[in-house]
Design a protein around this motif. Structure first.
Motif, PDB file in Angstrom:
ATOM      1  N   THR A  13       0.788  -1.324   0.051  1.00  0.00           N
ATOM      2  CA  THR A  13      -0.138   0.084   0.097  1.00  0.00           C
ATOM      3  C   THR A  13       0.866   1.088  -0.115  1.00  0.00           C
ATOM      4  O   THR A  13       2.150   1.045   0.337  1.00  0.00           O
ATOM      5  CB  THR A  13      -0.822   0.121   1.186  1.00  0.00           C
ATOM      6  OG1 THR A  13       0.097  -0.219   2.378  1.00  0.00           O
ATOM      7  CG2 THR A  13      -1.958  -1.223   1.310  1.00  0.00           C
ATOM      8  N   ASN A  14       0.366   2.184  -0.466  1.00  0.00           N
ATOM      9  CA  ASN A  14       0.802   3.509  -0.415  1.00  0.00           C
ATOM     10  C   ASN A  14       2.116   3.725  -1.260  1.00  0.00           C
ATOM     11  O   ASN A  14       3.154   4.133  -1.063  1.00  0.00           O
ATOM     12  CB  ASN A  14       1.431   3.956   1.021  1.00  0.00           C
ATOM     13  CG  ASN A  14       1.726   5.531   1.077  1.00  0.00           C
ATOM     14  OD1 ASN A  14       1.400   6.252  -0.093  1.00  0.00           O
ATOM     15  ND2 ASN A  14       2.549   5.884   1.881  1.00  0.00           N
ATOM     16  N   ARG A 146       7.003   1.317  -1.169  1.00  0.00           N
ATOM     17  CA  ARG A 146       6.047   2.240  -0.424  1.00  0.00           C
ATOM     18  C   ARG A 146       6.895   3.558  -0.171  1.00  0.00           C
ATOM     19  O   ARG A 146       8.250   3.581   0.034  1.00  0.00           O
ATOM     20  CB  ARG A 146       6.007   1.336   0.819  1.00  0.00           C
ATOM     21  CG  ARG A 146       4.782   2.052   1.932  1.00  0.00           C
ATOM     22  CD  ARG A 146       4.556   1.402   3.316  1.00  0.00           C
ATOM     23  NE  ARG A 146       4.009   2.520   4.220  1.00  0.00           N
ATOM     24  CZ  ARG A 146       2.712   2.608   4.235  1.00  0.00           C
ATOM     25  NH1 ARG A 146       1.867   1.993   3.397  1.00  0.00           N
ATOM     26  NH2 ARG A 146       2.110   3.361   5.077  1.00  0.00           N
ATOM     27  N   PHE A 147       6.198   4.499  -0.189  1.00  0.00           N
ATOM     28  CA  PHE A 147       6.854   6.157   0.015  1.00  0.00           C
ATOM     29  C   PHE A 147       7.300   6.287   1.142  1.00  0.00           C
ATOM     30  O   PHE A 147       7.986   7.104   1.469  1.00  0.00           O
ATOM     31  CB  PHE A 147       5.677   7.201  -0.565  1.00  0.00           C
ATOM     32  CG  PHE A 147       5.411   7.030  -1.917  1.00  0.00           C
ATOM     33  CD1 PHE A 147       6.551   7.149  -3.081  1.00  0.00           C
ATOM     34  CD2 PHE A 147       4.040   6.941  -2.569  1.00  0.00           C
ATOM     35  CE1 PHE A 147       5.990   7.118  -4.406  1.00  0.00           C
ATOM     36  CE2 PHE A 147       3.835   7.138  -3.826  1.00  0.00           C
ATOM     37  CZ  PHE A 147       4.980   7.003  -4.759  1.00  0.00           C
ATOM     38  N   ALA A 255      -1.724  -6.760   6.671  1.00  0.00           N
ATOM     39  CA  ALA A 255      -0.758  -5.596   6.026  1.00  0.00           C
ATOM     40  C   ALA A 255      -1.673  -4.738   5.198  1.00  0.00           C
ATOM     41  O   ALA A 255      -1.326  -3.653   4.939  1.00  0.00           O
ATOM     42  CB  ALA A 255       0.216  -6.459   5.316  1.00  0.00           C
ATOM     43  N   GLN A 256      -2.715  -5.340   4.188  1.00  0.00           N
ATOM     44  CA  GLN A 256      -3.433  -4.500   3.728  1.00  0.00           C
ATOM     45  C   GLN A 256      -4.056  -3.383   4.340  1.00  0.00           C
ATOM     46  O   GLN A 256      -4.446  -2.147   3.880  1.00  0.00           O
ATOM     47  CB  GLN A 256      -4.435  -5.269   2.727  1.00  0.00           C
ATOM     48  CG  GLN A 256      -5.228  -4.547   1.726  1.00  0.00           C
ATOM     49  CD  GLN A 256      -4.297  -4.211   0.502  1.00  0.00           C
ATOM     50  OE1 GLN A 256      -3.457  -4.917   0.183  1.00  0.00           O
ATOM     51  NE2 GLN A 256      -4.789  -3.154  -0.027  1.00  0.00           N
ATOM     52  N   ILE A 257      -4.568  -3.698   5.473  1.00  0.00           N
ATOM     53  CA  ILE A 257      -5.444  -2.838   6.167  1.00  0.00           C
ATOM     54  C   ILE A 257      -4.408  -1.816   7.022  1.00  0.00           C
ATOM     55  O   ILE A 257      -4.536  -0.617   7.128  1.00  0.00           O
ATOM     56  CB  ILE A 257      -6.314  -3.450   7.192  1.00  0.00           C
ATOM     57  CG1 ILE A 257      -7.303  -4.533   6.514  1.00  0.00           C
ATOM     58  CG2 ILE A 257      -6.698  -2.533   8.317  1.00  0.00           C
ATOM     59  CD1 ILE A 257      -7.729  -5.610   7.662  1.00  0.00           C
ATOM     60  N   ALA A 258      -3.379  -2.539   7.649  1.00  0.00           N
ATOM     61  CA  ALA A 258      -2.212  -1.690   8.307  1.00  0.00           C
ATOM     62  C   ALA A 258      -1.596  -0.684   7.340  1.00  0.00           C
ATOM     63  O   ALA A 258      -1.134   0.355   7.742  1.00  0.00           O
ATOM     64  CB  ALA A 258      -1.080  -2.657   8.976  1.00  0.00           C
ATOM     65  N   GLY A 259      -1.550  -0.759   6.272  1.00  0.00           N
ATOM     66  CA  GLY A 259      -1.229  -0.059   5.304  1.00  0.00           C
ATOM     67  C   GLY A 259      -1.880   1.314   4.865  1.00  0.00           C
ATOM     68  O   GLY A 259      -1.205   2.025   4.175  1.00  0.00           O
ATOM     69  N   LYS A 265       4.499  10.702   1.612  1.00  0.00           N
ATOM     70  CA  LYS A 265       5.810  10.769   2.397  1.00  0.00           C
ATOM     71  C   LYS A 265       5.766  10.679   3.941  1.00  0.00           C
ATOM     72  O   LYS A 265       6.907  10.562   4.747  1.00  0.00           O
ATOM     73  CB  LYS A 265       6.729  11.907   1.982  1.00  0.00           C
ATOM     74  CG  LYS A 265       6.911  12.159   0.499  1.00  0.00           C
ATOM     75  CD  LYS A 265       8.049  11.265   0.017  1.00  0.00           C
ATOM     76  CE  LYS A 265       8.377  11.380  -1.271  1.00  0.00           C
ATOM     77  NZ  LYS A 265       9.268  10.187  -1.788  1.00  0.00           N
ATOM     78  N   THR A 266       4.608  10.577   4.524  1.00  0.00           N
ATOM     79  CA  THR A 266       4.333  10.551   5.982  1.00  0.00           C
ATOM     80  C   THR A 266       4.294   9.012   6.348  1.00  0.00           C
ATOM     81  O   THR A 266       3.635   8.260   5.887  1.00  0.00           O
ATOM     82  CB  THR A 266       3.043  11.276   6.482  1.00  0.00           C
ATOM     83  OG1 THR A 266       2.952  12.603   5.805  1.00  0.00           O
ATOM     84  CG2 THR A 266       3.004  11.235   7.729  1.00  0.00           C
TER      85      THR A 266
END
Length: 915
Positions: A13-14, A146-147, A255-259, A265-266
């Motif tokens: 994610t992200n 991931r950023f 992980a999908q939810i935690a992401g 960039k945060t």
């Protein structure tokens, strides 16, 4: 189509996958994107409308159909993707859902068959690389990183979760319960669930995004790409009901939810609430580093359906794949509905050919939004099928059903049920040819859904957001002053209203305070308490030790206020002080209270165990004596002799002398420091022992002054030595008095047998029968006998009674519960015999016991059962030779072993050897 470029954009994610896909879609004249959720489809639709305008963007889901005449870009749920539209670009999002047991076959079908004429994009997780490579020839892969970083922060209470947190629950009840708790503690929370209409969901998200509330409570619906400003994700549980059973979420699902935490960039964090199981280290690291087990097989259902008869349709749905990568999916809801309809005679009578079977299958696609029962859903589908066979759903019938739910009044549950019903009718009106005047009915059902959505949003806000509390919380966050006062009694007032009491360094809210205001009032009071906390900390720091105390359960008291507790330290003599201080008091106050309590505890222990500390630090004590001293210090001054029997035997006289200088007594049963048997060290020793052994409840010390105490069945293993006692029979005897008894026994002939002397009974404070029980517990055989009482000579008038002090010592300590007083025994001995004619024959008989060394202490069945160990039968596993399971004294020494000069049975052993 053969020249169509197929690419997979894979990453966590992200990573900007969706943003990249939208850019690629807009680079073509036409495009379609298939998404996993209706809510996400609405979000992407709104973004494309902002970029290209509503005239060229369509939204097609099971319940919404917005298709302008000039549509170029289609936004759909995966199930609603058009199969016959030829577009330049096709995007399928979240392709890792191909492995989902419930909907996986839909995504697998899109991966196998959905293609754009120029480009096809599959977006998803790295775990899909293998299946995509094997199933899609010529596919290209793009990896996205991931950023921002994602970090696991462990478990936290809901009350301590930071602002901008999303708390994830996996049921409606769970979400509502958490939102209610957040309202009471934090002022309010927005609620997001997949079952909400897009209108309700968007209104709730606005509450969060606009800062009206700082917390979002959601189901796992937020895991599928919803873009929210979330800093932290907290799981309230790790399992969910997936429609068939309750199961734990897979690591990639977590992980999908935690992401969702952290945007662009945060950096973001994730964790669990106190009610959930903490994640193990391996799982947490896998989520942080985006490393998951690759997907091996995809869920698949045959899409080449045969519509000749119901049986052929069911058979084609159940057909297996010949590809080992494609696992036959479990029977989906539409399949189960079809099987239920096939059993109805009325339905079978209506089927006359393939068109009827195809229509029946189309009707089976209606989702069971209402979730009432499978039988009721099957009945509804059967009714609609009958209508459609005759042409269309009757308008008057549909109107009556819509009117039944067109009521924006009621609570959350009632409104949610009506929304579920209207979603069914919305789905029906979205299907081409199912109703007459489609446009009118779509508008009508949409209007009803909007009214119910607005009402549900209002109900959710009313229940889970306290506007007044929310405003006050914002003022606190912005450091706006709230009027609060603290008087010299610790009573706290806000706006002249009593809100609570400051006890020690913890604020207790007034129980009668309004629940909707409680959290804010507490926050306001704690903000006003900063000066009071600092002043109290200064006062406590300068208070004398006499104002402090330690409770039997390890609590640290300052006067009447609990200000901390003892916690386990590096060793038994070094516990740590954990202060009871509200976090809002500040780190300076917490540290000051902790330092003062630590000083008190250190001095308390040093004073109580000064002889032991002197022994520990005496550099003159070396070698084996040092080791024995260490064991004594470790046991806080009391240790059964059997536990260190081998070391004691090896001590020479010089080493023994060094230890005796420190007050160490080498007893027959126990090695101990005499001063450590006083009440204060005993109480503290039990506390430190229980603390170091991680006991949940700490045993209390026996009342001071008692020579014997009854057995406590619930006492933990090892309790009696730490309490300064030894179990013998049904009672425990104080170890110093036991050693005095051993001194008296040492002069007796334990081989031939001996009787109890008055001194023995006086020391123990026991009756003869109680003494016999004790001796059996110490390893002696007690043989009961009877004999004639000796006739006492007349006592001269000027004779003086025997001084009881001549045969007893420390009488005040020797007296125990229920034991006869010495004066009573003396009176019994000196009373003149009554006349023979009036004497009961039984009074002429006295009972006596003969004690001989048996070396087999009598077992206590209740205690053996309580301690989960077998009755004493020989030496237990791991026991050193020459010792027994209850430390009841050593057996006589064998001839070929050196005699321990301190062994109380040395004389007996010599007699035995010489004999």
């Amino acid at each position: 189509m053969s020249q169509s470029r197929v690419r997979a954009v894979l990453g966590p994610t992200n990573t900007g996958k969706t943003h990249f896909a939208l850019e690629r879609m807009l680079a073509f004249e036409t495009a379609v994107i298939g998404l996993p959720l209706r809510l996400l489809a609405r979000e992407i639709y709104d973004r494309l409308v902002d970029l290209r305008g509503p005239s060229v963007v369509a939204l097609v889901t099971g319940e919404e159909r917005i298709v302008p005449p000039r549509t170029k870009y289609w936004v759909c749920t995966a199930e609603a993707m058009p199969r016959d539209n030829m577009v330049d670009c096709v995007v399928v999002d979240e392709v890792q859902l191909c492995a989902d047991p419930e909907r996986g076959h839909v995504f697998t079908d899109r991966v196998l068959h959905a293609r754009g004429t120029k480009e096809t994009l599959f977006l998803g997780s790295f775990t899909m690389r293998g299946p995509l490579k094997d199933l899609v020839p010529g596919i290209e892969f793009l990896s996205r990183e991931r950023f921002s970083d994602l970090t696991y922060t462990g478990a936290k209470k809901i009350s301590r979760l930071p602002a901008r947190t999303a708390i994830v629950g996996f049921s409606t009840d769970s979400v509502y319960a958490i939102a209610e708790l957040i309202r009471r503690q934090k002022g309010g929370a927005a609620v997001v669930m997949g079952a909400l209409s897009p209108r309700t969901r968007n209104a709730q998200v606005d509450l969060y995004q606009n800062g009206d509330v700082d917390y979002l409570v959601a189901t796992d619906a937020i895991g599928m790409g919803l873009n929210l400003d979330i800093d932290h994700v907290a799981f309230s549980g790790l399992s969910k009901f997936d429609g068939r059973k309750t199961r734990y979420l897979a690591p990639n699902e977590l992980a999908q939810i935690a992401g969702r935490a952290g945007r662009y960039k945060t950096d973001g964090t994730f964790g669990v609430t106190a009610e959930a199981e903490p994640l193990d280290d391996a799982l947490a690291q896998a989520i942080e580093q985006h490393r998951f087990t690759p997907i091996k097989r995809l869920q698949w259902r045959n899409s080449d359906l045969k519509f000749g008869t119901i049986e052929t349709l069911i058979a084609s749905l159940s057909a297996p794949s010949d590809d080992v990568l494609l696992a036959k999916a479990r029977e989906a809801d539409d399949h189960l509905t079809l099987q239920g309809l096939a059993l109805l005679p009325d339905i079978r009578d209506r089927i006359t050919g393939a068109p009827d079977v195809r229509l029946l299958w189309d009707v089976c696609q209606i989702p069971d939004f209402r979730k009432v029962s499978s039988a009721e859903h099957t009945a509804l589908v059967s009714r609609l099928f009958a209508f459609l066979q005759e042409g269309a759903v009757p308008e008057d019938w549909l109107a009556s059903r819509v009117a039944q739910v067109d009521n924006p009044q009621g609570d959350i549950d009632a409104l949610s049920k009506r929304l579920a019903f209207i979603r069914t009718w919305t789905y029906v009106t979205q299907r081409r040819g199912w109703v007459e005047n489609e446009a009118t009915w779509r508008d009508e059902t949409r209007a009803v859904e909007d009214r119910l959505s607005d009402a549900l949003h209002a109900a959710l806000t009313l229940r889970f957001v306290d506007r007044r509390t929310s405003v006050l919380m914002r003022r606190l966050k912005q450091k706006e002053a709230l009027v609060a006062e603290v008087n010299d009694k610790g009573e706290v007032h806000v706006a002249e209203q009593f809100v609570g009491q400051l006890n020690g360094f913890r604020f207790q809210l007034d129980p009668s305070a309004d629940a909707t205001e409680a959290k804010t009032l507490r926050s306001a009071a704690l903000a006003a308490l900063q000066p009071a906390f600092a002043l109290r900390a200064e006062k406590l720091y300068n208070a004398p030790d006499t104002e402090f105390d330690i409770t039997d359960q390890g609590g640290l008291m300052w006067g009447d206020a609990a200000v901390g507790k003892l916690v386990k330290g590096l060793d038994i003599l070094s516990p740590e002080a954990s202060p009871f201080v509200d976090d809002e008091a500040g780190q300076d106050v917490i540290e000051k209270v902790k330092r003062r309590l630590a000083h008190f505890v250190e001095r308390k222990i040093t004073t109580a165990f000064e002889p032991l500390i002197a022994l520990r630090d005496d550099e003159a004590v070396t070698g084996l004596a040092k080791g024995v001293g260490f064991r004594l210090v470790e046991s806080l001054g009391v240790i059964p002799r059997s536990a260190i029997a081998d070391d004691i035997k090896q001590l020479d006289q010089d080493a023994r002398g060094l230890l005796r200088k420190h007050g160490i007594r080498f007893g027959q049963f126990t090695i101990f420091q005499q001063l450590m048997l006083k009440p204060a060290p005993t109480r503290l020793r039990l506390l430190l022992w229980a603390l170091f052994e991680d006991m949940q409840e700490f045993p209390e010390a026996p009342p001071p002054g008692l020579v014997t105490i009854p057995e406590a069945i619930s006492a933990p293993r090892g309790y009696y030595p730490r309490a300064g006692y030894r179990m013998a029979g049904s009672r425990a005897i104080r170890i110093d008095m036991l050693e005095r008894l051993a001194d008296l026994i040492r002069g007796q002939d334990v081989k031939a047998g001996f009787e109890a002397t008055p001194d023995m009974l006086s020391i123990t404070g026991m009756t003869l029968e109680q003494f016999a029980d004790l001796m059996q517990g110490l390893g002696y055989k007690a043989e009961r006998g009877e004999r004639d009482k000796p006739v006492k000579p007349p006592v001269a008038e000027d004779a003086q009674p025997t001084d009881p002090e001549a045969t007893t010592s420390n009488d005040s300590e020797a007296q125990s519960e229920g034991a006869p007083a010495k004066d009573d025994l003396a009176d019994a001995d000196t009373t003149p015999d009554p006349p023979v004619a009036e004497t009961d024959p039984a009074d002429l008989i006295e009972v006596f016991y003969t004690f001989t060394w048996d070396a087999r202490p009598r077992s206590n069945p209740r205690r053996d059962q309580q301690q989960n160990r077998p009755k004493s039968k020989g030496k237990p596993k791991g026991q050193k030779p020459g010792s027994n399971s209850r430390s009841s004294g050593a057996a006589p020494q064998k001839k070929d072993k050196p005699i321990d000069p301190d062994n109380p049975f040395a004389a007996l052993a010599a007699l035995k050897n010489n004999g």
